[in-house]
Scaffold this motif. Structure first.
Motif, PDB file in Angstrom:
ATOM      1  N   THR A  66      51.550  18.893  12.821  1.00 30.80           N
ATOM      2  CA  THR A  66      50.354  19.249  11.496  1.00 30.80           C
ATOM      3  C   THR A  66      49.488  18.347  11.308  1.00 30.80           C
ATOM      4  N   GLU A  67      49.505  17.079  11.741  1.00 28.58           N
ATOM      5  CA  GLU A  67      48.378  16.272  11.514  1.00 28.58           C
ATOM      6  C   GLU A  67      47.185  16.536  12.647  1.00 28.58           C
ATOM      7  N   SER A  68      47.810  17.048  13.793  1.00 29.99           N
ATOM      8  CA  SER A  68      46.757  17.122  14.843  1.00 29.99           C
ATOM      9  C   SER A  68      45.978  18.746  14.494  1.00 29.99           C
ATOM     10  N   VAL A  69      46.881  19.600  13.762  1.00 29.69           N
ATOM     11  CA  VAL A  69      46.129  20.911  13.487  1.00 29.69           C
ATOM     12  C   VAL A  69      44.921  20.693  12.465  1.00 29.69           C
ATOM     13  N   GLU A  70      45.277  19.751  11.670  1.00 33.57           N
ATOM     14  CA  GLU A  70      44.234  19.618  10.554  1.00 33.57           C
ATOM     15  C   GLU A  70      43.058  18.914  10.918  1.00 33.57           C
ATOM     16  N   TYR A  71      43.376  17.802  12.199  1.00 34.02           N
ATOM     17  CA  TYR A  71      42.342  17.244  12.707  1.00 34.02           C
ATOM     18  C   TYR A  71      41.394  18.296  13.580  1.00 34.02           C
ATOM     19  N   LEU A  72      41.915  19.199  14.147  1.00 32.12           N
ATOM     20  CA  LEU A  72      41.442  20.103  14.963  1.00 32.12           C
ATOM     21  C   LEU A  72      40.474  21.085  14.151  1.00 32.12           C
ATOM     22  N   LEU A  73      41.028  21.659  12.874  1.00 36.08           N
ATOM     23  CA  LEU A  73      40.426  22.383  12.200  1.00 36.08           C
ATOM     24  C   LEU A  73      39.168  21.895  11.384  1.00 36.08           C
ATOM     25  N   THR A  74      39.195  20.405  11.196  1.00 38.89           N
ATOM     26  CA  THR A  74      38.167  19.643  10.622  1.00 38.89           C
ATOM     27  C   THR A  74      37.002  19.421  11.537  1.00 38.89           C
ATOM     28  N   HIS A  75      37.311  19.098  12.772  1.00 42.18           N
ATOM     29  CA  HIS A  75      36.323  18.400  13.627  1.00 42.18           C
ATOM     30  C   HIS A  75      35.731  19.427  14.729  1.00 42.18           C
TER      31      HIS A  75
END
Length: 266
Positions: A66-75
């Motif tokens: 989930t943390e990586s998903v949030e990062y990818l969606l943000t960046h």
């Protein structure tokens, strides 16, 4: 925002940009190749950034963290609709891609074998795989008969794919550094459409033979030989005396295992 590498997920994030670009470049640029590409475990997007720059492919990503998903969606722009949160091993591929697709990724080392087995289930729709895995596993997959590292995955993957060893990657290319070396390999579907024997039985023969790899095939496959005899009025098969049964599993190539499987089909 940074993503913490999680030991439970086998995460080691590739930080060397030249290697990341090399992995993406290893994916064939051919108009005849499927445009659809699935990236497994994009993490912080080190491969993703180069994948989305290529106009010859249409990439989608599957990420369990989930943390990586949030990062990818943000960046990364345009991740909505491309990025799926979930477990690749539980993914129903026919719901994602209607036709052929290719696979790329820095596979989590703790589940790389499971990933390959799932790819094999859909091999007729997956003409190419480019991945980074633990070097020991890469050596095993690319190895030829006669080696101690040659095993189940070697046979099952080589039955359907030509395998190229692309490069070795040292621990310093990752954060945190793994304790082992890594390697990039490329699998390209060969021209085989049929083994010429029952595929499920072929898998059973290969797995049974290697599960006791130090034994000769006569001893390692004894349970299957006994099953055959039971199904044939208790008569032991004459072919069990063949010289091939004096060998160990590691001595047999794909065609040898096909021939062995045909014996059990008699």
């Amino acid at each position: 925002m940074e993503v913490r590498a999680k030991k439970a997920l086998g995460q080691h994030f590739l930080t060397d940009q030249s290697i990341a670009r090399g992995i993406v470049d290893a994916l064939t640029n051919d108009p005849a190749a499927p445009r659809d590409v699935l990236e497994i475990g994009p993490g912080m997007g080190v491969l993703t950034q180069y994948l989305i720059q290529r106009d010859d492919i249409d990439a989608r990503m599957i990420e369990i963290d989930t943390e990586s998903v949030e990062y990818l969606l943000t960046h990364f722009n345009g991740m909505q609709g491309r990025l799926m949160e979930g477990d690749y091993l539980k993914l129903k591929m026919e719901a994602i891609f209607k036709g052929p697709y290719r696979v790329i990724g820095n596979f989590p080392y703790n589940i790389s074998s499971q990933i390959f087995f799932k790819i094999l289930e859909d091999k007729d729709r997956v003409p190419e795989v480019v991945c980074m895995i633990q070097k020991e596993v890469a050596d095993r997959i690319a190895e030829k008969p006669g080696s101690k590292t040659y095993g189940i995955l070697s046979v099952l993957l080589q039955a359907w794919y030509d395998i190229d060893y692309v490069m070795t990657v040292g621990p310093g290319a990752f954060a945190p550094p793994p304790k082992v070396k890594s390697a990039v390999i490329r699998l390209r579907r060969n021209g085989r459409n049929d083994l010429g024997c029952d595929e499920a039985l072929f898998k059973k023969v290969v797995k049974t033979a290697f599960n006791q790899r130090r034994k000769t095939l006569r001893n390692a496959l004894k349970p299957m030989i006994n099953e055959w005899a039971t199904a044939h009025e208790g008569i032991a098969p004459a072919w069990a005396a063949d010289a091939v049964f004096d060998l160990r599993a590691e001595r047999l190539g794909v065609e040898d295992f096909v021939a062995l499987t045909k014996l059990f089909e008699q």
